[in-house]
Design a protein around this motif. Structure first.
Motif: not given
Length: 706
Positions: A501, A503, A527-531, A682, A705
Motif C-alpha cells: 500500500s 508504505s 491503523e495503517e492502510s497496509f493490513e 495490501l 489514529s
C-alpha cells in the motif's frame, strides 16, 4: 583386492540410478552406503600409510592438479559451435543403422562432449527409434538428404532428436524436425499435456506435437538460417511414435489437441505412408547435405519478428506501468545502454532496491522497449518459478527470450545485446552441475559468463534476499566482477515502496523486528492502510486468505521450511505435509513431480495458477512474486528469546541446504521470513507456532489514529 571389493559393494546401490533417485534413497540405504564409503576410506588410508603418503594432504593436492589439467586447459577455449552428436547423410545413417553402428557412434560422441556415458535407456532409444526412422527414409526414398541427430538448440539444453534437410518441389532449401518417441500408451491431461510412462513412473509431459512445434518456433525465431536472407530455409516439424498403436477412445489424437496437431502432426506406428508423404512433400528434391551445411554454419540471433512480438506482448500489460522514480531509472538505464552501443564498450548497470520498489516492473519495461528498438535483449533470472511464470505470461513464442543465469556457459562474447538480470541476488558461484559436459566446464564464475555474453548487462538486486547458501549475488560482488573485466559500472538505488500500500514503513519494520537492519520503525501502527494481522490458529489464517481470494484478490498461504516435502501420491494428489495442530495442507508440488491430478499446478506456477490457493508455498516458489495478501505460517526454525534475541533451530528446518550452512543459518532463515512477510501489496497475515516469538511481534505493535 580389498579396496576393489569394498568399492564394488559401495557402487551397487547406485547402479542405473539417476541423480534425483539417489537423493531420494531410503534413509537405511543411505546409512548402509555411508558405512561402505567409510570402509573404502579406511582401506585407502591404510594403503596411503604403507606407501608413505598422507591422504589428508594428497586429496586437495590432487584436486588442484585436476583443476589445472582439465579446467585451466579448457578455460581459453570458447565454445562457439552448437553441439550435435551426428551429422551426415540419410544414406550414411541407414548404413550405420543396418550395421548396428549408430548407437555406438552416438554414445562415443556423447561421451566426448559430456565426459560421462549416456544412460542405457537413452542408448536403446537411439538404437530402436533411429532404426524405425531409417525404414521410413528408405520407404520414402529420401536418399539424397542431410540429417542431424541430437542437435542442441542454441543457448538451451534441449536437443532435437532428428532434423532432415533437402529441397522442396520448387527447389527451395527446406528442413523437417522429427521428434521420435518410443511410447506405447498415453492418456489425456490438461492443456497441451498428456500422461505417459517416462523413466520410473507416470508423468505429465507435453504432447509430442506441442513439443516439436516449440522446437520449430525456436529455430525460426532464433536461428539465422531460418529467418535471415531473402530465401531462408523453410522449416516444418512432426512427431513419429513408432511403437504407438492407436486405440479407442484415442488420447493422442483427441479433439482437444486438434490445433497443435495441425501445426505439427503426430504419426503413429501404422501411419508410415502418411509420414512418408509429409516428408516427401517438403523434401522432394534432395541435395540435403548442402542445405545442412548452411544450417550448421548459421548463428543464433533473435529475429526482428520475434523482438516485435516480445515488445508487443509486454506493452499490453497494464500492470507493468512505471511510476515516479521507476520512470527516472528506466530512462537512465536506456541512456546507459545507448551510450554503451555508441561507444562500443561494455556497460554494467546495477539497480538496487528492496521488496516492492518495482525492480521487476522496470526490468520488464526495459525488455519491451529494447525489443521494440530491435535489440536482442534477454531477461534472465536464477529462479525457476519466476522464469516459468514469466514464460507462461508472455506465451510460448516470446518465452525463448526469458532465460536462466546458468544458460550462458557456452555463449560467445557479446552474443546478446542486453542481458537483464532480475533477482540478481540469486546468482550462484558457477553454472556447473554434476551433469555439465566437460567441454563446457570453463571454470568461470557465473557472473563472468553473464558479463561476457552481454554487450550491456543490467542487474536488479536486493542484497538482503539471499536465502540459499549457494547464492552469492550482491551489488558489491557484481560491481567488483564487472570492473575486473573492464566494464564501466553505473548504479541506481530505488527507495520508494510501491508494494505494501505504498508504505515504506512496513518493510523497514520487518527489517527492524527481525534485526536485519536498524531502522526508525520500531513499532507498527495497526491503523495503517497496509493490513497486518496475527492469527490465533492456522485455520483462522487460512480462512482470512481464502476470503480475500474469493473476493477476487490474489492471495496465497506460505510457510517457513519446517515440514518434509513429499512426492505426489500415485493418483497425482499431494501429501498433506504441513501439519500444525489439527490443520494440514500440502506444500506446492515438487519440481519435476511427475503426474499431478487435475487442478494442481506445477511447482513453478503455484504463484500464478488459481489452484495454488489449495497449497502452502515455500520461499522458493514465493520469492520474486507479489500478491495482494500473503499469509505466513512462522515456524520454529527461527524463534525469539528474551535476553538472547533471535535463535535458529536447525533441527526444526527441513531445508537441507540452509540447515548445513553453519554460521549463516540464522541470517538465511531471517532472510527467508523477510521475503515471505513482504510478498503482500495490501496485507500480511501471520500465525506463529512459537508463542514467545508471537509475543515479541505483538510487543512491537501499536494502534492509534493520526
Amino acid at each position: 583386492m580389498d579396496i576393489a571389493i569394498e568399492a564394488a559393494e559401495l557402487g551397487e546401490p547406485f547402479l542405473w540410478r539417476i541423480s534425483d533417485e539417489i537423493k531420494e534413497m531410503a534413509p537405511k540405504e543411505k546409512e548402509l552406503s555411508a558405512e561402505e564409503l567409510l570402509g573404502v576410506a579406511a582401506y585407502l588410508s591404510e594403503m596411503a600409510d604403507n606407501l608413505g603418503g598422507n591422504l589428508t594432504e594428497a586429496i586437495p593436492q590432487k584436486l588442484e592438479k585436476n583443476a589445472a589439467k582439465y579446467l585451466a586447459a579448457e578455460a581459453p577455449k570458447e565454445v562457439h559451435h552448437t553441439m550435435k552428436l551426428y551429422s551426415g547423410s540419410t544414406t550414411g545413417l541407414i548404413d550405420d543403422s543396418v550395421h548396428n553402428r549408430i548407437a555406438g557412434k552416438l554414445s562415443d560422441a556423447f561421451f566426448a562432449h559430456f565426459r560421462y556415458q549416456p544412460q542405457p535407456s537413452e542408448v536403446n532409444s537411439w538404437r530402436n527409434s533411429l532404426r524405425a526412422m531409417c525404414l521410413v527414409f528408405g520407404h520414402a526414398e529420401l536418399l539424397d538428404h542431410g540429417v542431424l541427430l541430437e542437435y542442441q538448440l542454441p543457448q538451451t539444453s534441449k536437443r532435437l532428436d532428428c532434423l532432415v534437410s533437402g529441397r522442396d518441389g520448387q527447389g527451395r532449401d527446406s528442413a523437417v524436425i522429427v521428434e521420435l518417441k518410443q511410447w506405447e500408451t498415453c492418456q489425456e491431461a490438461y492443456g497441451d499435456k498428456v500422461v505417459t510412462f517416462v523413466g520410473h513412473g507416470r508423468r505429465d509431459v507435453l504432447h509430442p506435437s506441442a513439443q516439436v512445434y516449440q522446437y520449430q518456433c525456436y529455430l525460426q525465431d532464433g536461428h539465422t538460417a531460418f529467418h535471415e536472407d531473402e530465401e531462408p530455409v523453410s522449416l516444418a516439424s512432426c512427431a513419429y511414435l513408432h511403437n504407438y498403436e492407436p486405440v479407442h477412445p484415442e488420447a493422442l489424437f483427441s479433439a482437444r489437441y486438434k490445433e497443435v496437431l495441425e501445426l505439427a502432426p503426430t504419426f503413429a506406428a501404422n501411419q508410415v505412408e502418411e509420414l512418408s508423404g509429409f516428408l516427401k512433400s517438403r523434401l522432394a528434391k534432395g541435395n540435403g547435405e548442402l542445405v545442412l551445411q548452411r544450417i550448421e554454419k548459421s548463428q543464433y540471433k533473435a529475429s526482428k519478428k520475434l523482438l516485435e512480438h516480445v515488445s508487443g506482448i509486454l506493452a499490453e500489460k497494464p500492470e507493468y506501468t512505471l511510476l515516479d522514480e521507476q520512470m527516472v531509472v528506466f530512462e537512465s538505464v536506456l541512456n546507459c545502454v545507448s551510450e554503451g552501443f555508441r561507444e562500443r564498450a561494455k556497460r554494467t548497470v546495477i539497480i538496487k532496491g528492496g521488496p516492492g520498489t518495482g525492480k521487476s516492473v522496470i526490468a520488464l519495461n526495459l525488455m519491451s522497449r529494447l525489443a521494440a528498438l530491435g535489440l536482442n535483449a534477454h531477461y534472465a533470472t536464477g529462479s525457476r518459478a519466476f522464469t516459468t511464470t514469466l514464460r507462461e505470461i508472455v506465451g510460448r513464442r516470446a518465452s525463448q527470450q526469458f532465460k536462466y543465469f546458468n544458460g550462458y556457459i557456452t555463449a560467445e562474447r557479446d552474443a546478446v545485446d542486453v542481458i537483464i538480470g532480475d533477482e540478481a541476488h540469486r546468482i550462484r558461484v558457477t553454472s556447473h552441475s554434476q551433469w555439465t559436459p566437460a567441454a563446457e566446464r570453463t571454470g568461470k564464475p557465473q557472473i563472468e559468463e553473464l558479463l561476457n555474453a552481454g554487450k550491456v548487462t543490467v542487474f536488479f538486486v536486493d542484497d538482503r534476499q539471499v536465502v540459499k547458501p549457494g547464492e552469492i549475488g550482491s551489488s558489491e560482488y557484481i560491481r567488483d566482477a564487472a570492473q575486473k573485466l573492464g566494464s564501466s559500472v553505473v548504479e541506481y538505488q530505488l527507495e520508494a515502496q510501491f508494494r505494501c500500500s505504498g508504505s515504506d514503513g512496513f518493510i523497514n519494520w520487518v527489517n527492524n523486528t527481525l534485526e536485519i537492519e536498524r531502522t526508525p520503525n520500531v513499532l507498527w501502527n495497526l491503523e495503517e492502510s497496509f493490513e497486518f494481522r496475527i492469527a490465533e490458529s492456522p485455520e483462522q489464517l487460512d480462512g482470512w486468505i481464502r476470503e480475500k481470494a474469493q473476493n477476487g484478490q490474489k492471495a496465497r498461504l506460505s510457510a517457513g521450511f519446517c515440514w518434509p516435502w513429499s512426492k505426489p501420491k500415485s493418483d497425482g494428489t499431494l501429501v498433506h505435509d504441513v501439519h500444525a495442530g489439527s490443520f494440514s495442507r500440502p506444500w506446492n508440488a515438487r519440481p519435476n513431480a511427475g503426474h499431478l491430478a487435475d487442478g494442481i499446478p506445477e511447482s513453478n506456477l503455484w504463484a500464478y495458477d488459481p489452484g495454488g490457493i489449495e497449497q502452502v508455498g515455500c520461499v522458493y516458489t514465493a520469492q520474486g512474486f507479489e500478491f495482494d495478501y500473503i499469509g505466513v505460517i512462522f515456524g520454529t526454525d527461527l524463534v525469539y528469546r528474551p535476553g538472547q534475541g533471535w535463535v535458529g533451530d536447525r533441527n526444526a528446518s527441513r531445508d537441507r541446504d540452509v540447515r548445513s550452512s553453519r554460521d549463516r543459518f540464522v541470517d538465511l532463515v531471517k532472510n527467508t521470513y523477510r521475503v515471505l512477510l513482504t510478498r503482500g501489496m495490501l496485507g500480511c497475515y501471520v500465525h506463529f507456532q512459537d508463542k514467545e516469538t508471537e509475543n515479541f511481534f505483538r510487543s512491537r505493535l501499536e494502534r492509534f489514529s493520526v
